[in-house]
Design a protein around this motif. Structure first.
Motif, PDB file in Angstrom:
ATOM      1  N   ASN A 556       0.819  -1.215   0.000  1.00 48.42           N
ATOM      2  CA  ASN A 556       0.000   0.000   0.000  1.00 48.42           C
ATOM      3  C   ASN A 556       0.851   1.262   0.000  1.00 48.42           C
ATOM      4  OD1 ASN A 556      -2.418  -1.413  -0.071  1.00 48.42           O
ATOM      5  ND2 ASN A 556      -2.534  -1.565   2.163  1.00 48.42           N
ATOM      6  N   VAL A 559       2.296   1.886  -3.600  1.00 51.56           N
ATOM      7  CA  VAL A 559       1.395   2.380  -4.643  1.00 51.56           C
ATOM      8  C   VAL A 559       0.628   3.630  -4.212  1.00 51.56           C
ATOM      9  CG1 VAL A 559       1.187   0.118  -5.739  1.00 51.56           C
ATOM     10  CG2 VAL A 559      -0.452   0.785  -3.952  1.00 51.56           C
ATOM     11  N   THR A 560       1.020   4.222  -3.092  1.00 52.36           N
ATOM     12  CA  THR A 560       0.415   5.490  -2.675  1.00 52.36           C
ATOM     13  C   THR A 560       1.117   6.635  -3.392  1.00 52.36           C
ATOM     14  OG1 THR A 560      -0.185   4.628  -0.498  1.00 52.36           O
ATOM     15  CG2 THR A 560      -0.024   7.027  -0.732  1.00 52.36           C
ATOM     16  N   THR A 573       0.068   5.714 -11.139  1.00 56.78           N
ATOM     17  CA  THR A 573      -1.226   5.320 -10.592  1.00 56.78           C
ATOM     18  C   THR A 573      -2.361   6.088 -11.265  1.00 56.78           C
ATOM     19  OG1 THR A 573      -1.345   7.009  -8.847  1.00 56.78           O
ATOM     20  CG2 THR A 573      -0.113   5.000  -8.351  1.00 56.78           C
ATOM     21  N   GLY A 575      -6.293   5.911  -9.906  1.00 59.59           N
ATOM     22  CA  GLY A 575      -7.231   5.202  -9.044  1.00 59.59           C
ATOM     23  C   GLY A 575      -6.573   3.964  -8.483  1.00 59.59           C
ATOM     24  N   ASN A 576      -7.231   2.816  -8.641  1.00 61.82           N
ATOM     25  CA  ASN A 576      -6.625   1.568  -8.167  1.00 61.82           C
ATOM     26  C   ASN A 576      -5.993   0.773  -9.305  1.00 61.82           C
ATOM     27  OD1 ASN A 576      -8.951   0.777  -9.431  1.00 61.82           O
ATOM     28  ND2 ASN A 576      -9.702  -0.529  -7.781  1.00 61.82           N
ATOM     29  N   ASN A 577      -5.654   1.452 -10.387  1.00 61.97           N
ATOM     30  CA  ASN A 577      -4.856   0.867 -11.462  1.00 61.97           C
ATOM     31  C   ASN A 577      -3.415   1.339 -11.304  1.00 61.97           C
ATOM     32  OD1 ASN A 577      -7.186  -0.258 -12.655  1.00 61.97           O
ATOM     33  ND2 ASN A 577      -7.557   1.610 -13.825  1.00 61.97           N
ATOM     34  N   TYR A 578      -2.460   0.408 -11.345  1.00 66.62           N
ATOM     35  CA  TYR A 578      -1.053   0.720 -11.179  1.00 66.62           C
ATOM     36  C   TYR A 578      -0.320   0.237 -12.419  1.00 66.62           C
ATOM     37  CZ  TYR A 578      -3.075   0.656  -6.524  1.00 66.62           C
ATOM     38  OH  TYR A 578      -3.914   0.862  -5.451  1.00 66.62           O
ATOM     39  N   GLY A 595      -7.279  -2.688 -11.338  1.00 71.08           N
ATOM     40  CA  GLY A 595      -7.977  -2.948 -10.087  1.00 71.08           C
ATOM     41  C   GLY A 595      -9.033  -4.020 -10.169  1.00 71.08           C
TER      42      GLY A 595
END
Length: 637
Positions: A556, A559-560, A573, A575-578, A595
């Motif tokens: 976490n 990827v923040t 990043t 959203g929740n796509n990395y 994500g």
């Protein structure tokens, strides 16, 4: 026409006998296949897999240079008692055929090859009650006469193999007294004639059930059997050299096909192959494959790319991987999803993972200072450091907020990317020079400016903290726990290319072999196959589908995104796509961990300088995954 691959072999023949009995067998790993095995290697292969409950289905023999080699296909299935031999002379084969026939065994496979003017045979017998006729050592005319006679007597051709012995072609064939669907058999077809026969028969609802290749002089010939039968989707290839057979084998496997026939034959000092594959029911659908092929094919065509490799994961399972086009246009070598590509800046997430692993192990902190008193690197790269340089932390480097525009990749300020300057310098010399000549343009942590140079420094931090070379640490502590053993720091020149690495093609964007790739290690130096990079990605994706090598807290944090941009710590990043992309002369890459449980990679061995190239690449892969009608449950890892 494929270029020949030349071999240098020792001389060895071997004879093998093994009796097998029925057993209830596991469905896991239901088949294994190998090719270009020497007699000793085939012996070892046989011993290993029969002890694990596999049965030989086919053993194709062929000569290359002055030795006989084998291509073998084994299945993990139950069956009747079985006996097999290879490396038999014609007299040995005749004697064993007679003996086993008297004991109630019947041929399920026979193949021949020529070496130094003599014929040698490989055969598999099983205990059954089939009414069978077999002939060997036949000339083409004798085979034609035998075929006509046996057909008139109610026998059905089961197998026919042609092979060269000296200056002549010989045939070995098996017939059984049985009925079956409509059948067409041909022999002594040139490659063009075989292709025409193939096209005509498949258009009329037939499928190839057996194909044998053989060579006389400089001409390839084929003997084949087509039957009007149903069954799963299938695919067939012929006249493949060893490298392209391996590429086709890998491409078929990672689309969910399994081999049902592999036939090797001599082409002077080299070997050629024909093969047939059938689709497994649990794999991605034909409609899904057609959608992927069409979408990727359009992109490759639009930008004139020589080749590309792709892989797709769903919920931690490898669903699909494939190579498109050419690994090397000059030789016609095809791309395989196990071929190595320069991944360029897709190397940065790997460096981010390595740093976060050390953070998780309390070997460093993101807040640790990098240069100056009490820092990780101290004064290793110069005694004179500016105030802003001594404020740089590990986190600043990971988030591209360390050096501002003076360390970035753009040429807006007239200085350009430090990593593409001073080609004659080592990493240490380059870092020392840049620290002395280019003070950060902004207070560290306040300005996002994408920097290869910053990640080069992260590589040196890893070396300082671990006492190991950057590549060594990443291989042993990050890649090995993920089951990855074929990722490396790439070489600079074509001569340094690994045997399974693609060739990079200049499409007008610069010389792919005019860079210091090895010096790029931590920011852009890795080479990887699509399959292996995904093998890594599913172990650092934050999902529970496969055990991650980073804990949830470390993932976490990694990827923040930073306080000043959407870039995290080695990862972009949304959203929740990395994700991350990469660009070098001759290379364009993208990696996405979405994500919704999907992940993918797309690597090329050519790069266009068109403005839309990378935007189209990103859209391409979203179009690919969004167009799959249903996701299968299999896992090709």
């Amino acid at each position: 026409m494929f270029s020949p691959i030349r071999f240098h072999f020792g001389k060895m023949l071997f004879l093998l006998v093994c009796l097998c009995t029925s057993a209830v067998l596991s469905a896991a790993n239901p088949w294994v296949a190998r090719h270009n095995l020497s007699a000793a290697q085939y012996q070892q292969f046989y011993n290993t897999y029969t002890q694990q409950g596999y049965r030989p289905k086919q053993v194709s023999c062929y000569s290359a240079g002055n030795s006989i080699f084998y291509a073998a296909l084994f299945e993990k299935v139950a069956g009747p008692a079985l006996v097999t031999h290879h490396g038999m002379s014609a007299a040995d084969y005749q004697q064993k055929f007679t003996t086993y026939a008297q004991q109630g065994y019947r041929l399920t496979w026979v193949d021949g090859c020529g070496l130094n003017g003599a014929a040698f045979y490989s055969a598999i017998w099983e205990k059954n009650a089939a009414i069978q006729i077999a002939r060997h050592g036949m000339s083409p005319a004798q085979y034609q006469q035998e075929y006509t006679t046996q057909s008139q007597n109610g026998y059905r051709i089961k197998q026919v193999e042609g092979f060269g012995v000296g200056n002549a072609i010989q045939f070995v064939a098996v017939w059984e007294k049985t009925t079956g669907p409509a059948l067409i058999a041909r022999h002594n077809l040139t490659a063009a004639q075989y292709q025409q026969e193939f096209n005509t028969n498949t258009q009329n609802g037939y499928r190839p059930t057996h194909v044998s290749g053989y060579n006389q002089g400089a001409t390839d010939y084929y003997a084949c059997i087509f039957e009007k039968v149903g069954g799963p989707a299938w695919s067939a290839r012929h006249r493949m050299d060893s490298k392209n057979y391996q590429a086709e084998f890998d491409n078929h496997y990672y689309q969910g096909y399994q081999p049902v026939l592999v036939n090797g034959y001599s082409d002077g000092p080299s070997a050629r192959f024909v093969a047939i594959w059938e689709k497994t029911p649990e794999s991605i659908s034909i409609a899904g494959i057609q959608h992927i092929d069409k979408t990727i094919g359009a992109y490759i065509s639009k930008y004139g790319l020589p080749g590309a490799g792709v892989g797709i994961v769903k919920d931690g399972r490898l669903i699909f991987a494939k190579g498109y086009g050419f690994a090397d246009k000059s030789t016609g070598e095809l791309v395989s999803p196990t071929d190595l590509f320069r991944v360029a800046s897709v190397s940065k997430p790997l460096t981010g993972v390595a740093i976060m692993k050390l953070v998780e192990q309390n070997k460093l902190k993101l807040s640790d200072k990098v240069f100056g008193n009490g820092s990780i690197l101290g004064f290793a790269y110069g005694q004179t450091l500016s105030n802003w340089e001594t404020q740089i932390t590990v986190q600043h480097l990971l988030e591209h907020t360390a050096g501002g525009t003076n360390w970035d990749n753009n040429n807006d300020d007239g200085v350009g990317d430090p990593m593409f300057s001073n080609d004659g310098m080592t990493q240490a010399q380059l870092i020392t020079t840049i620290l002395a000549q280019r003070d950060p343009s902004h207070v560290p942590g306040t300005k996002y400016a994408y920097s290869n140079f910053g990640f080069c420094i992260l590589g040196r931090i890893i070396e300082k903290v671990t006492g190991q070379g950057y590549q060594t640490y990443v291989k042993t502590s990050i890649l090995a726990p993920c089951g990855v053993d074929d990722m490396h720091i790439g070489g600079d020149t074509k001569a340094q290319k690994r045997h399974n690495e693609v060739v990079y093609h200049d499409l007008g964007g610069g010389d792919p072999y005019g860079m210091k790739v090895a010096r790029m290690d931590a920011h852009g130096g890795w080479i990887a196959s699509p399959v292996d990079f995904l093998r890594l990605l599913v172990r650092v994706d934050g999902f529970a589908t496969k055990p991650d090598i980073l804990g949830a807290a470390a993932f976490n944090t990694m990827v923040t995104k930073s306080a000043v941009s959407s870039y995290a710590k080695g990862w972009q990043t949304n959203g929740n796509n990395y994700f991350h992309s990469g660009s070098l002369p001759g290379t364009g890459t993208v990696m996405v961990r979405a994500g919704n449980g999907l992940s993918w990679v797309f690597f090329t061995n050519g790069k266009s300088d068109a403005a839309a190239f990378f935007g189209d690449m990103d859209k391409l892969m979203w179009d690919v995954v969004n167009g799959i009608p249903a996701w299968p449950a299999n896992d090709l890892f």
